[in-house]
Design a protein around this motif. Structure first.
Motif, PDB file in Angstrom:
ATOM      1  N   GLY A 127       0.777  -1.225   0.000  1.00 22.38           N
ATOM      2  CA  GLY A 127       0.000   0.000   0.000  1.00 22.38           C
ATOM      3  C   GLY A 127       0.807   1.272   0.000  1.00 22.38           C
ATOM      4  N   ALA A 128       2.126   1.174  -0.003  1.00 21.12           N
ATOM      5  CA  ALA A 128       2.967   2.375   0.004  1.00 21.12           C
ATOM      6  C   ALA A 128       2.887   3.072  -1.352  1.00 21.12           C
ATOM      7  CB  ALA A 128       4.408   2.009   0.324  1.00 21.12           C
ATOM      8  N   ASP A 129       3.278   4.374  -1.362  1.00 21.46           N
ATOM      9  CA  ASP A 129       3.280   5.135  -2.615  1.00 21.46           C
ATOM     10  C   ASP A 129       4.575   4.968  -3.384  1.00 21.46           C
ATOM     11  OD1 ASP A 129       4.983   6.553  -0.974  1.00 21.46           O
ATOM     12  OD2 ASP A 129       4.045   8.505  -1.327  1.00 21.46           O
ATOM     13  N   HIS A 130       5.350   3.950  -3.056  1.00 21.01           N
ATOM     14  CA  HIS A 130       6.601   3.649  -3.742  1.00 21.01           C
ATOM     15  C   HIS A 130       6.773   2.138  -3.761  1.00 21.01           C
ATOM     16  CE1 HIS A 130       7.261   4.492   0.548  1.00 21.01           C
ATOM     17  NE2 HIS A 130       8.127   3.508   0.519  1.00 21.01           N
ATOM     18  N   ASP A 131       7.736   1.680  -4.557  1.00 22.27           N
ATOM     19  CA  ASP A 131       7.903   0.243  -4.780  1.00 22.27           C
ATOM     20  C   ASP A 131       9.018  -0.382  -3.950  1.00 22.27           C
ATOM     21  OD1 ASP A 131       5.969  -0.112  -7.079  1.00 22.27           O
ATOM     22  OD2 ASP A 131       7.271   1.446  -7.901  1.00 22.27           O
TER      23      ASP A 131
ATOM     24  N   PRO B 204      17.572  -1.682 -12.129  1.00 23.47           N
ATOM     25  CA  PRO B 204      17.556  -3.021 -12.745  1.00 23.47           C
ATOM     26  C   PRO B 204      17.308  -4.132 -11.734  1.00 23.47           C
ATOM     27  CG  PRO B 204      19.777  -2.091 -12.772  1.00 23.47           C
ATOM     28  CD  PRO B 204      18.861  -0.988 -12.357  1.00 23.47           C
ATOM     29  N   PHE B 205      17.782  -3.963 -10.499  1.00 22.47           N
ATOM     30  CA  PHE B 205      17.565  -4.989  -9.473  1.00 22.47           C
ATOM     31  C   PHE B 205      16.076  -5.172  -9.199  1.00 22.47           C
ATOM     32  CE2 PHE B 205      16.976  -6.166  -4.996  1.00 22.47           C
ATOM     33  CZ  PHE B 205      17.657  -7.371  -4.955  1.00 22.47           C
ATOM     34  N   TRP B 206      15.368  -4.075  -8.920  1.00 24.79           N
ATOM     35  CA  TRP B 206      13.957  -4.192  -8.563  1.00 24.79           C
ATOM     36  C   TRP B 206      13.071  -4.401  -9.781  1.00 24.79           C
ATOM     37  CZ3 TRP B 206      12.537  -5.909  -4.238  1.00 24.79           C
ATOM     38  CH2 TRP B 206      13.273  -5.639  -3.084  1.00 24.79           C
ATOM     39  N   SER B 207      13.470  -3.897 -10.937  1.00 18.71           N
ATOM     40  CA  SER B 207      12.679  -4.185 -12.141  1.00 18.71           C
ATOM     41  C   SER B 207      12.675  -5.680 -12.436  1.00 18.71           C
ATOM     42  CB  SER B 207      13.218  -3.396 -13.334  1.00 18.71           C
ATOM     43  OG  SER B 207      12.865  -2.028 -13.240  1.00 18.71           O
ATOM     44  N   ALA B 208      13.814  -6.345 -12.236  1.00 21.05           N
ATOM     45  CA  ALA B 208      13.864  -7.794 -12.427  1.00 21.05           C
ATOM     46  C   ALA B 208      12.997  -8.515 -11.388  1.00 21.05           C
ATOM     47  CB  ALA B 208      15.310  -8.282 -12.347  1.00 21.05           C
TER      48      ALA B 208
END
Length: 268
Positions: A188-192, A220-224
């Motif tokens: 529910g945070a406004d960020h990932d 790239p770390f979190w997109s993966a």
């Protein structure tokens, strides 16, 4: 010459990461630039001068109080904000020629923020450095190292990142430019994702408030992990700041806002 202090990656004064920005009209002696950076005592001071170059509009160099550095995200954002806000540049994209990071482009986004085109630095998984968990005071669940020499350490959750109180002396012994600590955001945070940045051995820094260059690895770390190219990170330092990230092949678009808090004249 004109000297500004700009808070980067924030919409409010005294948030984000402050940078000095010197607007030069001619080449300057690097030793003099180093003395100016030491006088200002910000984590980075940027020096910008216009170029007569078909491939770049401005030269950009970054100095900590101790050394010149190869790449600095928040001072690049601050420099573009300073140029646009003072009328020293038009509304078009700005191309900055740098000594070691190629040409970096900064352009206004449709919502009025600034988009920076940086090289991606995806971390490669490595064994946990000796003493890292003990230095951080929390267990590390994944470690890697980016191309610029940062160690990326994933911990259990966002609260573990926010509550970190690392042993600065022990972190100094880690063989790295700096240590990025990260975890997925709370539901529910406004960020990932959240992060903090410590260390930067030899660069005169302890904890950095908001670190643009760290997001070249975080993107790239979190997109993966999350399966999305466009994400929002929150760097949970005392000052705090948001960085929107967009992975574009081997490049990362970092988007943020900035606020001028000082605008004056450097007399020496």
């Amino acid at each position: 010459m004109r000297l500004l202090v700009v808070d980067a990656f924030t919409e409010r004064p005294f948030g984000g990461n402050p940078a000095g920005v010197c607007l030069l009209d001619a080449p300057a002696d690097p030793a003099w630039m180093q003395r100016v950076a030491a006088e200002l005592r910000h984590s980075e001071t940027a020096f910008v001068r216009p170029l007569a170059d078909p491939d770049a509009d401005f030269e950009l160099r970054w100095f900590t109080p101790l050394v010149e550095v190869n790449l600095c995200g928040h001072a690049t954002l601050a420099s573009a904000h300073a140029l646009f806000s003072t009328g020293a540049a038009s509304d078009g994209p700005l191309r900055f020629r740098t000594l070691h990071s190629g040409v970096l482009t900064v352009a206004p986004s449709p919502d009025g923020a600034l988009e920076m085109d940086f090289p991606a630095a995806p971390p490669e998984r490595t064994p946990e450095p000796d003493g890292l968990s003990a230095a951080l005071g929390t267990a590390v669940v994944w470690t890697g190292r980016s191309a610029v020499g940062d160690v990326l350490a994933e911990v259990a959750d966002a609260e573990a990142v926010r509550s970190l109180a690392p042993d600065a002396g022990a972190l100094e012994k880690i063989d790295a430019r700096g240590v990025i600590v990260t975890a997925a955001a709370e539901p529910g945070a406004d960020h990932d994702f959240v992060s903090r940045f410590f260390g930067a051995r030899g660069l005169g820094d302890g904890e950095d408030p908001v670190t643009g260059s760290a997001h070249c690895a975080l993107s790239p770390f979190w997109s993966a992990r999350l399966g999305r190219a466009d994400l929002t990170g929150y760097q949970a330092s005392e000052r705090g700041g948001y960085v929107r990230t967009g992975l574009r092949g081997d490049r990362v678009v970092l988007t943020g806002r900035a606020v001028t808090v000082l605008d004056g004249t450097l007399l020496v």
